[in-house]
Enzyme design. Sequence first.
Site, PDB file in Angstrom:
ATOM      1  N   TYR A 102       0.814  -1.220   0.000  1.00 10.91           N
ATOM      2  CA  TYR A 102       0.000   0.000   0.000  1.00 10.91           C
ATOM      3  C   TYR A 102       0.850   1.274   0.000  1.00 10.91           C
ATOM      4  CZ  TYR A 102      -4.536  -2.278   0.995  1.00 10.91           C
ATOM      5  OH  TYR A 102      -5.691  -2.991   0.925  1.00 10.91           O
ATOM      6  N   GLY A 103       2.127   1.138   0.355  1.00 10.95           N
ATOM      7  CA  GLY A 103       2.973   2.308   0.605  1.00 10.95           C
ATOM      8  C   GLY A 103       3.083   3.279  -0.551  1.00 10.95           C
ATOM      9  N   CYS A 128      -1.755  -2.898  10.137  1.00 13.14           N
ATOM     10  CA  CYS A 128      -0.924  -2.338   9.072  1.00 13.14           C
ATOM     11  C   CYS A 128      -0.774  -0.852   9.364  1.00 13.14           C
ATOM     12  CB  CYS A 128      -1.650  -2.551   7.747  1.00 13.14           C
ATOM     13  SG  CYS A 128      -0.986  -1.647   6.340  1.00 13.14           S
ATOM     14  N   ASN A 129       0.463  -0.406   9.491  1.00 13.10           N
ATOM     15  CA  ASN A 129       0.698   0.992   9.840  1.00 13.10           C
ATOM     16  C   ASN A 129       0.194   1.947   8.759  1.00 13.10           C
ATOM     17  OD1 ASN A 129       2.544   1.340  12.442  1.00 13.10           O
ATOM     18  ND2 ASN A 129       3.047  -0.589  11.461  1.00 13.10           N
ATOM     19  N   THR A 130       0.368   1.562   7.493  1.00 16.87           N
ATOM     20  CA  THR A 130      -0.056   2.415   6.390  1.00 16.87           C
ATOM     21  C   THR A 130      -1.580   2.575   6.379  1.00 16.87           C
ATOM     22  OG1 THR A 130       1.798   1.540   5.128  1.00 16.87           O
ATOM     23  CG2 THR A 130       0.126   2.745   3.901  1.00 16.87           C
ATOM     24  N   CYS A 169       6.400  -1.167  12.153  1.00 15.83           N
ATOM     25  CA  CYS A 169       6.036  -1.928  10.959  1.00 15.83           C
ATOM     26  C   CYS A 169       5.767  -3.343  11.443  1.00 15.83           C
ATOM     27  CB  CYS A 169       7.178  -1.907   9.944  1.00 15.83           C
ATOM     28  SG  CYS A 169       6.925  -3.072   8.567  1.00 15.83           S
ATOM     29  N   THR A 170       4.673  -3.943  10.950  1.00 15.69           N
ATOM     30  CA  THR A 170       4.269  -5.248  11.493  1.00 15.69           C
ATOM     31  C   THR A 170       5.206  -6.384  11.088  1.00 15.69           C
ATOM     32  OG1 THR A 170       2.725  -5.456   9.649  1.00 15.69           O
ATOM     33  CG2 THR A 170       1.835  -4.653  11.739  1.00 15.69           C
TER      34      THR A 170
END
Lengths: 264, 264
Positions: free
Chosen positions: B41-42, B72-74, B184-185
Amino acid sequence: MNNAIGVFDSGVGGLTVAREIMRQLPNETIYYFGDVKNCPYGDKTKEEIIKYTDRAVKFLIDKGVKMIVLACNTATAAALDYLQDKYDIPIIGVVQPGARRAIQATENNKVLVLGTKFTANSKVYDIEIENINSEILVFDKACPAFVPFIESEGNLDKEATKNILKESLNNTSNLGIDTVVLGCTHYPILKKDIEEYYGSSIKVISSGREAAREVSTVLGYAKLHQKKLNKKEHKFYISEASENFNNIASKWLNKEITAEVVEI
Amino acid sequence: MNNAIGVFDSGVGGLTVAREIMRQLPNETIYYFGDVKNCPYGDKTKEEIIKYTDRAVKFLIDKGVKMIVLACNTATAAALDYLQDKYDIPIIGVVQPGARRAIQATENNKVLVLGTKFTANSKVYDIEIENINSEILVFDKACPAFVPFIESEGNLDKEATKNILKESLNNTSNLGIDTVVLGCTHYPILKKDIEEYYGSSIKVISSGREAAREVSTVLGYAKLHQKKLNKKEHKFYISEASENFNNIASKWLNKEITAEVVEI
């Protein structure tokens, strides 16, 4: 949101929780209520504890607080469910945050809870942990000597602390635990000493510190955080004049505290 | 409550969060969705990330989940607020739990966040921490080499790991920080190595592990916990056939996983 967080305890113990909220959430204002007139709660019936706790919680809600922390293991065990059902604002206790952190922290699923006789006998941590993760074995140890020692005058003597830990925690090191929960809001005052006693392979968790973290979690999801430094003065209320309260509050919070005596 | 917890990620990273939920909350069932078709996704716009995340979240809600974790961080940075407003069930991300734990853990108010380029550039941890505690200084460091290294075939070579940490974390030890957040996972796979790199005086926090803790917090206050071992089978869905997903999932969860391919 600019409203204060209400913090309740039967006496001074909850001040360690208030102190942690101040440290982690410096934007927030605290209104603290210490029911020193009816302290300690440990020898009262569940009905009495609910009655006293409810009265103080109502007082804080009338002052406009946006959430309540029962910063007392006894009040949490006796009154949390009742009060959560009764009032609309978020109300949290100290037991569940400590239990959740213990579940997260233990790697060998063996946890020891230190607390007052009331907390140890109530098995309140065992029940909370069992409800969430029944694979974890929980031991309880009552340390009745800790509270009077911590509240005693003057600075805590290093040697005397060592001795009291040695006597109270006797035989707990060989339980195979990797996590210890401080299940009484007074005990964080001895946290460094307790950590030293157990050594670096055993994690020591303060329920109050975890409660402060969960204040932030609850405010976060309810979108109730105070985002800018625009806070009001912290306030302290007690149900009966008490020099002891003011002395300990001033020492633990490291500033001059004179609580307002209120009749509720 | 017997319903599953929905866990979403663009790919495999969120499996470290699922694994932590399984460890801390063994009574609960997980439905995992990996949007491998649109991964990563980044490099997408905020609008695209919201569209893809919303579609997957709706799929999980239609399957009857009682809460959603954006693992997810994003996706958390781009879509959490939008989805919390849109749906009635609790939806949490990974950023806020990691931020709250960092606030709790730091004693010198200096925190370093490791993440992808997207996360580092978005300053999403800085913003969350600043909103709660503006006394804390946050540094960000992008570690773009970590994800491809972690996803590469076979077991991670000790020497190669040391080298990649040395290159990626160069100059971060002298920032004066006492707390590092794995933002980040994927990174928890390297947690022990990162802890070794920084030494025992610096705490290393996994956002995913903290998210699992907050799943428990949210379920606890909403009274949505599954209290007995009466759970269903965990399920795994992906948006496109992927041997890589099945291989990594089987390795990280230590059991044979074959995800179901679904069109959403």
